[in-house]
Design a protein around this motif. Structure first.
Motif, short mmCIF file in Angstrom:
data_model
loop_
_atom_site.label_atom_id
_atom_site.label_comp_id
_atom_site.label_asym_id
_atom_site.label_seq_id
_atom_site.Cartn_x
_atom_site.Cartn_y
_atom_site.Cartn_z
N LEU A 1 -39.85 6.25 -44.13
CA LEU A 1 -38.77 6.73 -43.29
C LEU A 1 -37.81 5.62 -42.91
O LEU A 1 -36.62 5.86 -42.68
N TYR B 1 -34.72 14.45 -42.01
CA TYR B 1 -35.37 13.13 -41.98
C TYR B 1 -34.89 12.29 -40.80
O TYR B 1 -35.63 11.42 -40.32
N PRO C 1 -32.77 9.71 -48.31
CA PRO C 1 -33.98 9.10 -47.75
C PRO C 1 -34.82 8.47 -48.86
O PRO C 1 -34.90 9.00 -49.97
#
Length: 231
Positions: free
Chosen positions: A110, A53, A144
């Motif tokens: 994100l 990520y 995340p």
């Protein structure tokens, strides 16, 4: 509640350089989804998941909104306040950077980090690590803030309420294969909304839509928005 609900998928960001699951040479092909997009994979190797990520976050920072993102922002501005809602399956921030304000991220973002212990959320730095402490509780349980396979998408009650109250449901750049999003068109249709698919090619559930248009998102989305706004 908004009167136009727009569902966006990976296809709207593909022309900005953000790959889809199906790209033959994209970032996803270098990883097993079971390792980087499931709670079990995170439990096995959290460092690998963070690295993945972090790479996606870096890729997103280097991307720019395209004409399709800009057109949806223009639609929101051009219509009365509160009439356009974007529900996105994407975890990038290209809708917001294009100027859209009413954006719901059903699969997370994100740009955010999540504490697996207390559920706190905060703005993610450029790179995160498993041992990063939560700013709320201090536990080293940073992950995340994205919805993985096997987890419940965010805002589902609110999304279904919006679908049953809209006049028009539009799906852009989605495969029509992943539920619950693939079922949104039937929810909206059953509630009396018109439905439209804008996609590079026909989705798996294309026959559920009243109308379909196919082509590049940067072509067909601005053209449709221009029609809605009257030129």
């Amino acid at each position: 509640m908004p009167k136009i609900v727009i569902l966006t998928g990976a296809g709207i960001s593909a022309e900005s350089g953000l790959g889809t699951f199906r790209d033959v040479d994209g970032l996803w092909t270098r990883y097993d989804l079971n390792d980087v997009a499931t709670p079990e994979g995170f439990a096995r190797n959290p460092a690998l998941v963070h690295d993945f990520y972090n790479a996606r976050r870096d890729n997103c920072r280097g991307a720019a909104p395209n004409a399709a993102h800009a057109a949806l922002a223009r639609l929101e501005t051009g219509l009365a306040s509160g009439e356009v809602l974007v529900v996105t399956q994407n975890i990038d921030d290209l809708h917001e950077r294009a100027g859209s304000r009413a954006v719901w991220h059903m699969h997370g973002e994100l740009a955010c980090a999540l504490c697996a212990a207390c559920g706190a959320r905060w703005d993610a730095p450029a790179a995160t690590r498993p041992e990063d402490p939560c700013p709320a509780c201090g536990a080293p349980t940073t992950r995340p803030d994205v919805v993985w396979f096997g987890e419940m998408p965010y805002l589902m009650d609110e999304i279904f309420e919006a679908l049953t109250d809209c006049d028009l449901f539009v799906s852009i750049g989605t495969s029509g294969e992943v539920y619950p999003a693939a079922g949104f068109v039937r929810v909206a249709s059953d509630a009396g909304a018109e439905t439209l698919e804008l996609n590079l090619e026909a989705s798996a559930n294309v026959l559920d839509f009243d109308q379909q248009r196919q082509g590049k998102a940067t072509d067909i989305v601005p053209a449709w928005v221009a029609e809605v706004l009257g030129g």
